[in-house]
Design a protein around this motif. Sequence first.
Motif, PDB file in Angstrom:
ATOM      1  N   MET A 236       0.874  -1.366  -0.093  1.00  0.00           N
ATOM      2  CA  MET A 236       0.258   0.224   0.029  1.00  0.00           C
ATOM      3  C   MET A 236       0.700   1.060   0.065  1.00  0.00           C
ATOM      4  O   MET A 236       2.130   1.202   0.588  1.00  0.00           O
ATOM      5  N   ARG A 237       0.409   2.127  -0.756  1.00  0.00           N
ATOM      6  CA  ARG A 237       1.100   3.790  -0.962  1.00  0.00           C
ATOM      7  C   ARG A 237       0.063   4.790  -0.395  1.00  0.00           C
ATOM      8  O   ARG A 237      -1.023   4.642  -0.998  1.00  0.00           O
ATOM      9  N   THR A 238       0.433   5.632   0.080  1.00  0.00           N
ATOM     10  CA  THR A 238      -0.167   7.051   0.393  1.00  0.00           C
ATOM     11  C   THR A 238      -0.545   8.217  -1.040  1.00  0.00           C
ATOM     12  O   THR A 238       0.823   7.949  -1.657  1.00  0.00           O
ATOM     13  N   VAL A 239      -1.549   8.443  -1.163  1.00  0.00           N
ATOM     14  CA  VAL A 239      -1.523   8.792  -1.828  1.00  0.00           C
ATOM     15  C   VAL A 239      -2.617  10.387  -2.061  1.00  0.00           C
ATOM     16  O   VAL A 239      -2.402  10.995  -2.508  1.00  0.00           O
ATOM     17  N   TYR A 240      -2.754  10.151  -0.043  1.00  0.00           N
ATOM     18  CA  TYR A 240      -3.351  11.596   0.010  1.00  0.00           C
ATOM     19  C   TYR A 240      -2.953  12.204   1.477  1.00  0.00           C
ATOM     20  O   TYR A 240      -3.744  10.866   2.233  1.00  0.00           O
ATOM     21  N   GLU A 241      -2.469  12.657   2.353  1.00  0.00           N
ATOM     22  CA  GLU A 241      -2.387  12.861   3.273  1.00  0.00           C
ATOM     23  C   GLU A 241      -3.414  13.882   4.064  1.00  0.00           C
ATOM     24  O   GLU A 241      -4.052  15.226   3.728  1.00  0.00           O
ATOM     25  N   ALA A 242      -4.397  13.183   4.016  1.00  0.00           N
ATOM     26  CA  ALA A 242      -5.956  13.940   4.893  1.00  0.00           C
ATOM     27  C   ALA A 242      -5.532  15.041   6.537  1.00  0.00           C
ATOM     28  O   ALA A 242      -5.000  14.737   6.713  1.00  0.00           O
ATOM     29  N   GLU A 243      -6.457  16.104   6.571  1.00  0.00           N
ATOM     30  CA  GLU A 243      -6.105  17.055   7.536  1.00  0.00           C
ATOM     31  C   GLU A 243      -6.992  15.924   8.098  1.00  0.00           C
ATOM     32  O   GLU A 243      -6.970  17.057   9.732  1.00  0.00           O
ATOM     33  N   ASN A 244      -8.815  15.340   8.251  1.00  0.00           N
ATOM     34  CA  ASN A 244      -9.044  14.597   8.820  1.00  0.00           C
ATOM     35  C   ASN A 244     -10.067  13.631   8.031  1.00  0.00           C
ATOM     36  O   ASN A 244      -9.913  13.053   6.856  1.00  0.00           O
ATOM     37  N   ILE A 245     -10.411  12.948   9.154  1.00  0.00           N
ATOM     38  CA  ILE A 245     -11.326  11.805   8.510  1.00  0.00           C
ATOM     39  C   ILE A 245     -12.528  12.307   7.521  1.00  0.00           C
ATOM     40  O   ILE A 245     -12.254  11.238   6.337  1.00  0.00           O
ATOM     41  N   ILE A 246     -13.507  13.212   7.207  1.00  0.00           N
ATOM     42  CA  ILE A 246     -13.970  14.477   6.803  1.00  0.00           C
ATOM     43  C   ILE A 246     -13.327  13.498   5.351  1.00  0.00           C
ATOM     44  O   ILE A 246     -13.939  13.291   4.318  1.00  0.00           O
ATOM     45  N   ASP A 247     -12.405  14.489   5.462  1.00  0.00           N
ATOM     46  CA  ASP A 247     -11.154  15.153   4.646  1.00  0.00           C
ATOM     47  C   ASP A 247     -10.978  13.819   3.550  1.00  0.00           C
ATOM     48  O   ASP A 247     -11.263  13.161   2.422  1.00  0.00           O
ATOM     49  N   ALA A 248     -10.123  12.672   4.107  1.00  0.00           N
ATOM     50  CA  ALA A 248     -10.009  11.385   3.913  1.00  0.00           C
ATOM     51  C   ALA A 248     -10.875  10.770   3.514  1.00  0.00           C
ATOM     52  O   ALA A 248     -11.186   9.659   2.354  1.00  0.00           O
ATOM     53  N   HIS A 249     -11.995  10.277   4.136  1.00  0.00           N
ATOM     54  CA  HIS A 249     -13.384   9.645   3.238  1.00  0.00           C
ATOM     55  C   HIS A 249     -14.265  10.112   2.051  1.00  0.00           C
ATOM     56  O   HIS A 249     -14.591   9.256   1.052  1.00  0.00           O
ATOM     57  N   LEU A 250     -14.016  11.559   2.199  1.00  0.00           N
ATOM     58  CA  LEU A 250     -14.324  11.800   0.968  1.00  0.00           C
ATOM     59  C   LEU A 250     -13.388  11.818  -0.481  1.00  0.00           C
ATOM     60  O   LEU A 250     -13.547  11.080  -1.893  1.00  0.00           O
ATOM     61  N   VAL A 251     -11.473  11.922  -0.425  1.00  0.00           N
ATOM     62  CA  VAL A 251     -11.305  11.386  -1.376  1.00  0.00           C
ATOM     63  C   VAL A 251     -11.098   9.799  -1.781  1.00  0.00           C
ATOM     64  O   VAL A 251     -10.938   9.385  -2.762  1.00  0.00           O
ATOM     65  N   LYS A 252     -11.301   8.886  -0.475  1.00  0.00           N
ATOM     66  CA  LYS A 252     -11.629   7.855  -0.672  1.00  0.00           C
ATOM     67  C   LYS A 252     -12.460   7.269  -1.424  1.00  0.00           C
ATOM     68  O   LYS A 252     -13.017   6.252  -2.362  1.00  0.00           O
ATOM     69  N   HIS A 253     -13.624   8.048  -1.376  1.00  0.00           N
ATOM     70  CA  HIS A 253     -15.447   7.492  -2.422  1.00  0.00           C
ATOM     71  C   HIS A 253     -14.969   8.214  -3.633  1.00  0.00           C
ATOM     72  O   HIS A 253     -15.593   7.398  -4.358  1.00  0.00           O
ATOM     73  N   ALA A 254     -14.430   9.259  -4.027  1.00  0.00           N
ATOM     74  CA  ALA A 254     -13.280   9.404  -5.141  1.00  0.00           C
ATOM     75  C   ALA A 254     -13.106   8.158  -6.067  1.00  0.00           C
ATOM     76  O   ALA A 254     -13.551   7.670  -6.352  1.00  0.00           O
ATOM     77  N   LEU A 255     -12.138   8.237  -4.915  1.00  0.00           N
ATOM     78  CA  LEU A 255     -11.167   6.775  -6.025  1.00  0.00           C
ATOM     79  C   LEU A 255     -12.235   5.622  -6.093  1.00  0.00           C
ATOM     80  O   LEU A 255     -11.690   5.335  -6.533  1.00  0.00           O
ATOM     81  N   GLU A 256     -12.823   5.144  -4.445  1.00  0.00           N
ATOM     82  CA  GLU A 256     -13.131   4.232  -5.219  1.00  0.00           C
ATOM     83  C   GLU A 256     -14.851   4.437  -6.423  1.00  0.00           C
ATOM     84  O   GLU A 256     -14.919   2.980  -6.697  1.00  0.00           O
ATOM     85  N   ALA A 257     -15.361   5.204  -6.492  1.00  0.00           N
ATOM     86  CA  ALA A 257     -15.916   5.746  -7.538  1.00  0.00           C
ATOM     87  C   ALA A 257     -15.439   5.333  -9.134  1.00  0.00           C
ATOM     88  O   ALA A 257     -16.231   5.374  -9.793  1.00  0.00           O
ATOM     89  N   GLU A 258     -14.386   6.055  -8.861  1.00  0.00           N
ATOM     90  CA  GLU A 258     -13.566   5.258 -10.356  1.00  0.00           C
ATOM     91  C   GLU A 258     -12.924   4.087 -10.401  1.00  0.00           C
ATOM     92  O   GLU A 258     -12.066   3.532 -11.183  1.00  0.00           O
ATOM     93  N   GLY A 259     -13.326   2.744  -9.356  1.00  0.00           N
ATOM     94  CA  GLY A 259     -12.698   1.618  -9.400  1.00  0.00           C
ATOM     95  C   GLY A 259     -11.834   1.035  -8.248  1.00  0.00           C
ATOM     96  O   GLY A 259     -10.410   0.915  -9.253  1.00  0.00           O
ATOM     97  N   ILE A 260     -11.126   1.956  -8.218  1.00  0.00           N
ATOM     98  CA  ILE A 260      -9.376   2.660  -7.632  1.00  0.00           C
ATOM     99  C   ILE A 260      -9.837   1.735  -6.023  1.00  0.00           C
ATOM    100  O   ILE A 260     -10.499   2.793  -5.225  1.00  0.00           O
ATOM    101  N   PRO A 261      -9.358   1.076  -5.224  1.00  0.00           N
ATOM    102  CA  PRO A 261      -9.789   0.534  -3.978  1.00  0.00           C
ATOM    103  C   PRO A 261      -8.514   1.182  -3.178  1.00  0.00           C
ATOM    104  O   PRO A 261      -7.894   1.576  -3.700  1.00  0.00           O
ATOM    105  N   ALA A 262      -9.076   1.507  -1.818  1.00  0.00           N
ATOM    106  CA  ALA A 262      -8.466   2.247  -1.239  1.00  0.00           C
ATOM    107  C   ALA A 262      -9.422   2.480   0.395  1.00  0.00           C
ATOM    108  O   ALA A 262      -9.778   1.733   0.703  1.00  0.00           O
ATOM    109  N   TYR A 263      -7.781   2.566   1.443  1.00  0.00           N
ATOM    110  CA  TYR A 263      -8.161   2.456   2.068  1.00  0.00           C
ATOM    111  C   TYR A 263      -7.735   3.547   3.422  1.00  0.00           C
ATOM    112  O   TYR A 263      -6.052   4.461   3.059  1.00  0.00           O
TER     113      TYR A 263
END
Length: 88
Positions: A1-28
């Motif tokens: 696994m490799r970091t693609v985004y350093e988030a400021e908070n949990i909400i920020d992280a989940h918004l990015v995660k959902h955007a990635l998943e919408a593109e078919g990219i698995p994210a954690y």
Amino acid sequence: MRTVYEAENIIDAHLVKHALEAEGIPAYVRGESLTGGIGELGVFGLVAVMVPEDIWPQARDCVQSLQLGLAPDLRSGRDDGLPGALPA
């Protein structure tokens, strides 16, 4: 696994995660449970969005296309004067 985004908070992280998943990219989201210990832990670098190593270039492009952290005027490329100033 490799970091693609350093988030400021949990909400920020989940918004990015959902955007990635919408593109078919698995994210954690890494470090989600650490934010409860902010009083004892350093504040920066706790929460990050991670993707598999082989998909990282595609994920990076997706995250960059989100234009996170930019004021609306900067996203459009419009310059109305003071650098960093936000509209009232």
